[in-house]
Design a protein around this motif. Structure first.
Motif, PDB file in Angstrom:
ATOM      1  N   ASP A 168     -12.278  36.025 -81.304  1.00  0.00           N
ATOM      2  CA  ASP A 168     -11.847  36.726 -82.507  1.00  0.00           C
ATOM      3  C   ASP A 168     -10.864  35.904 -83.337  1.00  0.00           C
ATOM      4  O   ASP A 168     -10.133  36.456 -84.165  1.00  0.00           O
ATOM      5  CB  ASP A 168     -11.185  38.059 -82.127  1.00  0.00           C
TER       6      ASP A 168
ATOM      7  N   ALA B 128      -8.087  45.029 -84.630  1.00  0.00           N
ATOM      8  CA  ALA B 128      -8.676  46.096 -83.827  1.00  0.00           C
ATOM      9  C   ALA B 128      -9.163  47.219 -84.735  1.00  0.00           C
ATOM     10  O   ALA B 128      -8.562  47.524 -85.770  1.00  0.00           O
ATOM     11  CB  ALA B 128      -7.642  46.631 -82.843  1.00  0.00           C
ATOM     12  N   GLU B 129     -10.242  47.837 -84.328  1.00  0.00           N
ATOM     13  CA  GLU B 129     -10.813  48.944 -85.115  1.00  0.00           C
ATOM     14  C   GLU B 129      -9.881  50.158 -85.055  1.00  0.00           C
ATOM     15  O   GLU B 129      -9.238  50.413 -84.053  1.00  0.00           O
ATOM     16  CB  GLU B 129     -12.186  49.320 -84.563  1.00  0.00           C
TER      17      GLU B 129
END
Length: 221
Positions: free
Chosen positions: A192, A220-221
């Protein structure tokens, strides 16, 4: 106060990462990614008082950290928009302003003490001479000269119209309006973390080396 050095060039370099996403058909980068631009050097260079010919001896070298987060939003078709995290930047900048105002006043107090005045005596003298307290005066001067340059910068970091760019081999290129290649960026992608490692002209000469590496991380979602 001068604008952030070469901020336009940094924005262009950051935006060019879209080429990676547009060219990777097997991988989805949909979501939000963040890059942090460190503004400490530019801010401190412009605001430091330690080198002033008259007052420098009363000030330490300025070192107040300042940065801005740029958030990239990639969509399912790998187009993207981007904008500075204005809320976070405003909070960070307000904290920087408070530290800098205290820095300025502390130097003025040291100067007054060198002239044989106490801090309370200086406060009283300053208000009598200027009609406002030293805190009010320095705050007003800071607000008049500094924030506009940084909030103008936030506008430069914003792209509201979804953008696409192409990619070739292991490099992504930027072009002029006629599609002529002007230069390219190199990168690494590990999990990432996307790192733009350098920028080069079409003769492979490095460009703006001090601006690299530029690192983006997936949020992060």
């Amino acid at each position: 106060m001068k604008k952030v050095k070469a901020i336009g060039a940094v924005v262009v370099c950051l935006c060019l990462i879209a080429g990676i996403f547009a060219g990777c058909s097997k991988i989805s980068f949909e979501g939000k990614w963040k890059s942090t631009i460190d503004l400490t050097e530019e801010f401190c260079e412009a605001a430091d008082m330690s080198g002033d010919a008259e007052m420098g001896q009363y000030y330490d070298k300025l070192n107040i950290p300042l940065s801005v987060d740029v958030i990239y939003t990639f969509y399912s078709d790998n187009s993207y928009t981007c904008a500075a995290d204005e809320e976070k930047f405003k909070a960070d900048f307000d904290a920087v302003a408070e530290k800098y105002i205290n820095y300025m006043i502390e130097g003025m107090y040291k100067y007054a003490e060198a002239q044989g005045m106490s801090r309370d005596e200086f406060d009283e003298y300053y208000e009598e001479e200027n009609g406002v307290s030293v805190l009010e005066d320095i705050t007003a001067e800071f607000e008049a000269e500094v924030p506009s340059a940084y909030y103008e910068m936030l506008d430069e970091l914003t792209e509201t119209v979804p953008q696409h760019l192409g990619i070739k081999d292991d490099r992504f290129y930027h072009t002029d309006d006629n599609g002529n290649e002007l230069g390219y960026q190199t990168f690494t992608l590990e999990g990432d973390t996307l790192t733009i490692t350098g920028e080069y002209d079409m003769q492979d000469n490095p460009v703006d080396e001090e601006e690299y590496p530029i690192v983006l991380t997936k949020m992060a979602e």
